[in-house]
Scaffold this motif. Structure first.
Motif, PDB file in Angstrom:
ATOM      1  N   ALA A   1      48.074  50.122  44.234  1.00 17.60           N
ATOM      2  CA  ALA A   1      47.440  48.895  43.758  1.00 17.60           C
ATOM      3  C   ALA A   1      46.208  49.215  42.924  1.00 17.60           C
ATOM      4  N   THR A   2      45.725  48.181  42.261  1.00 16.53           N
ATOM      5  CA  THR A   2      44.467  48.294  41.525  1.00 16.53           C
ATOM      6  C   THR A   2      43.317  48.356  42.513  1.00 16.53           C
ATOM      7  N   ALA A   3      42.382  49.251  42.276  1.00 17.57           N
ATOM      8  CA  ALA A   3      41.263  49.431  43.199  1.00 17.57           C
ATOM      9  C   ALA A   3      40.310  48.250  43.119  1.00 17.57           C
ATOM     10  N   THR A   4      40.239  47.483  44.208  1.00 20.75           N
ATOM     11  CA  THR A   4      39.299  46.373  44.322  1.00 20.75           C
ATOM     12  C   THR A   4      38.581  46.487  45.662  1.00 20.75           C
TER      13      THR A   4
ATOM     14  N   SER B   1      42.570  43.050  52.716  1.00 25.06           N
ATOM     15  CA  SER B   1      43.740  42.195  52.542  1.00 25.06           C
ATOM     16  C   SER B   1      44.971  42.806  53.206  1.00 25.06           C
ATOM     17  N   VAL B   2      45.152  44.116  53.051  1.00 26.32           N
ATOM     18  CA  VAL B   2      46.293  44.798  53.673  1.00 26.32           C
ATOM     19  C   VAL B   2      46.192  44.722  55.191  1.00 26.32           C
TER      20      VAL B   2
ATOM     21  N   GLU C   1      46.185  54.522  46.177  1.00 19.37           N
ATOM     22  CA  GLU C   1      47.425  54.573  46.950  1.00 19.37           C
ATOM     23  C   GLU C   1      47.054  54.561  48.427  1.00 19.37           C
ATOM     24  N   VAL C   2      47.534  53.592  49.137  1.00 17.67           N
ATOM     25  CA  VAL C   2      47.254  53.446  50.563  1.00 17.67           C
ATOM     26  C   VAL C   2      48.526  53.751  51.339  1.00 17.67           C
TER      27      VAL C   2
ATOM     28  N   LYS D   1      52.339  39.383  48.221  1.00 11.01           N
ATOM     29  CA  LYS D   1      51.465  38.228  48.035  1.00 11.01           C
ATOM     30  C   LYS D   1      50.020  38.636  47.761  1.00 11.01           C
ATOM     31  N   ILE D   2      49.706  39.908  48.028  1.00  8.48           N
ATOM     32  CA  ILE D   2      48.350  40.406  47.771  1.00  8.48           C
ATOM     33  C   ILE D   2      48.231  40.738  46.287  1.00  8.48           C
ATOM     34  N   GLY D   3      47.230  40.244  45.658  1.00 14.49           N
ATOM     35  CA  GLY D   3      47.044  40.487  44.234  1.00 14.49           C
ATOM     36  C   GLY D   3      46.676  41.927  43.924  1.00 14.49           C
ATOM     37  N   GLY D   4      47.165  42.422  42.799  1.00 15.08           N
ATOM     38  CA  GLY D   4      46.816  43.764  42.353  1.00 15.08           C
ATOM     39  C   GLY D   4      47.741  44.861  42.811  1.00 15.08           C
TER      40      GLY D   4
END
Length: 232
Positions: A160-163, A169-170, A200-201, A222-225
Motif C-alpha cells: 500500500a501507499t505509506a500513510t 486501519s489494517v 509492504e505489511v 475497503k482500506i484506501g491506498g
C-alpha cells in the motif's frame, strides 16, 4: 505337516491381490483428499512389500539343506521398513510456515507394514490394520478438524501507499473479525521524489478455519491506498 518353506502359486496370487486391495483402499482415501502420495503409490508400496516378504521367507528355500547357510526370514523385511522412510520423506513439504505430508508419510509406512504382514500370511492382522487406518484417516480427521483445529494460521501480505493511518486501519479491520495477530513485519520502499512511498505489511494471523481468504481480501480492499493483497 506341510513344509513351512514352500508356498503354492495360488497362495502367492491371493497374497499379491490382497495387498493390491488393502493398499488401494488407503491410497484411495489419500487420493480423494489430494495428498502427495495417492492411489497407485500406496498400491505399489503394499504390493512390493508383500512380494519382498514372500521372497525373504520362501525365495531361498533351496539353500535350507546347506550346512554353511543360515536363513533369516526377516532380513529383507527390515530393509523395507528402513527404505520406506526415503519414500515417505518425499511426501513431507516444508513451506516456511508449516509442515505438510506427515500423515501421508505415516500411511505409506503403515501400508509397507501391511504388505509385509500379507506376504507373511498374517491376513487377519493386515485386514484389521487396514480398517483401523481408514477409520483414523477419515473419521478422526473430521474429529480433529471439528475440535482440535478450529483455527488456522495464515499470512496476510499487503502492499500500500505509506500513510500515517495505514497500520491502524489494517489492525482495526482484523479486530472487527476477532482475528488475533501473532506477528507483523513492515517493509518500507522509498521511491524517487514526487512519488508516494510504498510499504509492504506482512501479518501472521490466527483465523477461524471456516473463514475463506476472499472474505479477508474483500474487507482489506475497503482500506484506501492498498495496491495488492495476498493471503496464504
Amino acid at each position: 505337516m506341510s513344509n513351512p518353506w514352500f508356498i503354492s502359486n495360488s497362495v502367492i496370487l491371493v497374497r499379491l491381490l490382497l495387498s493390491v486391495l488393502m493398499g488401494g483402499l488407503i491410497g484411495f482415501e489419500r487420493e480423494h483428499n489430494n495428498h502427495p502420495a495417492g492411489f497407485r503409490t500406496h498400491i505399489l508400496v503394499c504390493l512390493g512389500s508383500s512380494l519382498i516378504m514372500m521372497l525373504s521367507i520362501y525365495g531361498f528355500s533351496d539353500f535350507i539343506g546347506e550346512t554353511n547357510v543360515r536363513l533369516d526370514p526377516a532380513r529383507l523385511a527390515t530393509a523395507v521398513i528402513t527404505g520406506i522412510g526415503f519414500l515417505g520423506a518425499g511426501t513431507i513439504l516444508f513451506t516456511g510456515k508449516s509442515i505438510t505430508g506427515l500423515t501421508t508419510a505415516a500411511s505409506l509406512w503403515v501400508v509397507a507394514a501391511m504388505g509385509l504382514a500379507i506376504g507373511a500370511g498374517f491376513y487377519f492382522a493386515a485386514i484389521t490394520v487396514t480398517c483401523l487406518v481408514l477409520i483414523i484417516l477419515w473419521m478422526f480427521n473430521k474429529v480433529e478438524r471439528r475440535f482440535l483445529q478450529s483455527k488456522q494460521i495464515r499470512t496476510l501480505t499487503i502492499q500500500a501507499t505509506a500513510t500515517e493511518d495505514i497500520l491502524d486501519s489494517v489492525c482495526n479491520r482484523l479486530n472487527n473479525f476477532t482475528i488475533k495477530t501473532q506477528k507483523m513485519t513492515l517493509l518500507e520502499k522509498r521511491l524517487p521524489i514526487g512519488e508516494a512511498d510504498q510499504i509492504e505489511v506482512q501479518v501472521q494471523i490466527i483465523v477461524p478455519r471456516s473463514m475463506e481468504p476472499d472474505i479477508m481480501i474483500s474487507e482489506m480492499r475497503k482500506i484506501g491506498g492498498i495496491h495488492a493483497i495476498s493471503v496464504e
